[in-house]
Design an enzyme around this catalytic site. Structure first.
Site, mmCIF file in Angstrom:
data_model
loop_
_atom_site.group_PDB
_atom_site.id
_atom_site.type_symbol
_atom_site.label_atom_id
_atom_site.label_comp_id
_atom_site.label_asym_id
_atom_site.label_seq_id
_atom_site.Cartn_x
_atom_site.Cartn_y
_atom_site.Cartn_z
ATOM 1 N N HIS A 125 0.917 -1.287 0.068
ATOM 2 C CA HIS A 125 0.068 -0.189 -0.138
ATOM 3 C C HIS A 125 0.794 1.252 -0.069
ATOM 4 C CE1 HIS A 125 0.464 -1.387 4.214
ATOM 5 N NE2 HIS A 125 0.601 -0.311 4.599
ATOM 6 N N HIS A 127 0.650 5.295 1.423
ATOM 7 C CA HIS A 127 -0.116 6.025 1.968
ATOM 8 C C HIS A 127 0.196 7.387 1.275
ATOM 9 C CE1 HIS A 127 0.159 3.982 5.982
ATOM 10 N NE2 HIS A 127 1.245 3.218 5.234
HETATM 11 P P1 AMP Z 1 1.719 0.061 7.386
HETATM 12 O O1 AMP Z 1 1.908 0.509 8.741
HETATM 13 O O2 AMP Z 1 2.279 1.069 6.318
HETATM 14 O O3 AMP Z 1 1.629 -1.357 7.137
HETATM 15 O O4 AMP Z 1 0.238 0.691 7.325
HETATM 16 C C1 AMP Z 1 -0.987 0.020 7.556
HETATM 17 C C2 AMP Z 1 -2.212 1.067 7.520
HETATM 18 O O5 AMP Z 1 -3.352 0.459 7.462
HETATM 19 C C3 AMP Z 1 -2.283 1.882 9.016
HETATM 20 O O6 AMP Z 1 -2.202 3.239 8.541
HETATM 21 C C4 AMP Z 1 -3.791 1.406 9.359
HETATM 22 O O7 AMP Z 1 -4.137 2.566 10.041
HETATM 23 C C5 AMP Z 1 -4.307 1.110 8.240
HETATM 24 N N1 AMP Z 1 -5.553 0.378 8.369
HETATM 25 C C6 AMP Z 1 -5.632 -0.835 9.102
HETATM 26 N N2 AMP Z 1 -6.663 -1.463 8.915
HETATM 27 C C7 AMP Z 1 -7.567 -0.672 7.957
HETATM 28 C C8 AMP Z 1 -8.819 -0.624 7.784
HETATM 29 N N3 AMP Z 1 -9.816 -1.508 7.822
HETATM 30 N N4 AMP Z 1 -9.248 0.454 6.972
HETATM 31 C C9 AMP Z 1 -8.563 1.504 6.574
HETATM 32 N N5 AMP Z 1 -7.118 1.495 6.985
HETATM 33 C C10 AMP Z 1 -6.733 0.562 7.673
#
Ligand code: AMP
Length: 139
Positions: A125, A127
């Site tokens: 993903h 950001h």
């Molecule tokens: P990372 O730390 O780069 O793996 O980021 C994962 C991101 O996914 C974090 O910023 C979380 O807040 C976000 N996240 C986890 N679950 C969900 C969800 N159900 N909907 C939207 N964002 C999510």
């Protein structure tokens, strides 16, 4: 370091121990479930390849994630292979378009990769963060 930063790092360390063995045949991540419509998301953009939705725990007034709809081995950027360059380019293009639309004054793109990168969800993903002045260096 703030406690919320600590929480993110702790989550990343937990996730990394699971992800060390995560292959694409392994159970769906939360993002696969979002793509499948099994859990809701606040969708911003969608096409055949990419889905963009608002982060559930925003770190900026605008915080959106852009993901490939098919994980296809892309648990993390460092696992990408040459045949995925088009998908990676598409995700970056979508992130730029969504960022421009949501944050006309500018934005930041981030890809967390692996434990030291504080990655917590092992489905690639990007950001998109904006809506405030970003600082440098990030934590
Ligand atoms: P990372 O730390 O780069 O793996 O980021 C994962 C991101 O996914 C974090 O910023 C979380 O807040 C976000 N996240 C986890 N679950 C969900 C969800 N159900 N909907 C939207 N964002 C999510």
């Amino acid at each position: 370091m703030s406690s919320s930063s600590n929480d993110e790092v702790a989550k990343a360390i937990d996730a990394a121990s699971i992800a060390a063995t995560l292959e694409d045949t392994d159970p769906a991540t939360i993002f696969d479930k979002i793509v499948a419509g099994e859990i809701p998301c606040n969708k911003v953009y969608e096409d055949d390849i990419a889905l963009a939705f608002r982060d559930v725990n925003p770190q900026a007034p605008v915080h959106i994630l852009v993901i490939p709809k098919k994980r296809d081995g892309l648990t993390m950027l460092s696992k990408a292979v040459g045949s995925q360059k088009d998908v990676l380019g598409h995700l970056l293009f979508v992130a730029g378009q969504v960022g421009k639309s949501e944050c006309p004054k500018g934005f930041r793109l981030t890809v967390n990769d692996g434990p030291d990168g504080a990655q917590s969800v092992y489905h690639l993903h990007i950001h998109i963060m904006g809506g405030r002045q970003m600082r440098w260096p990030p934590g």
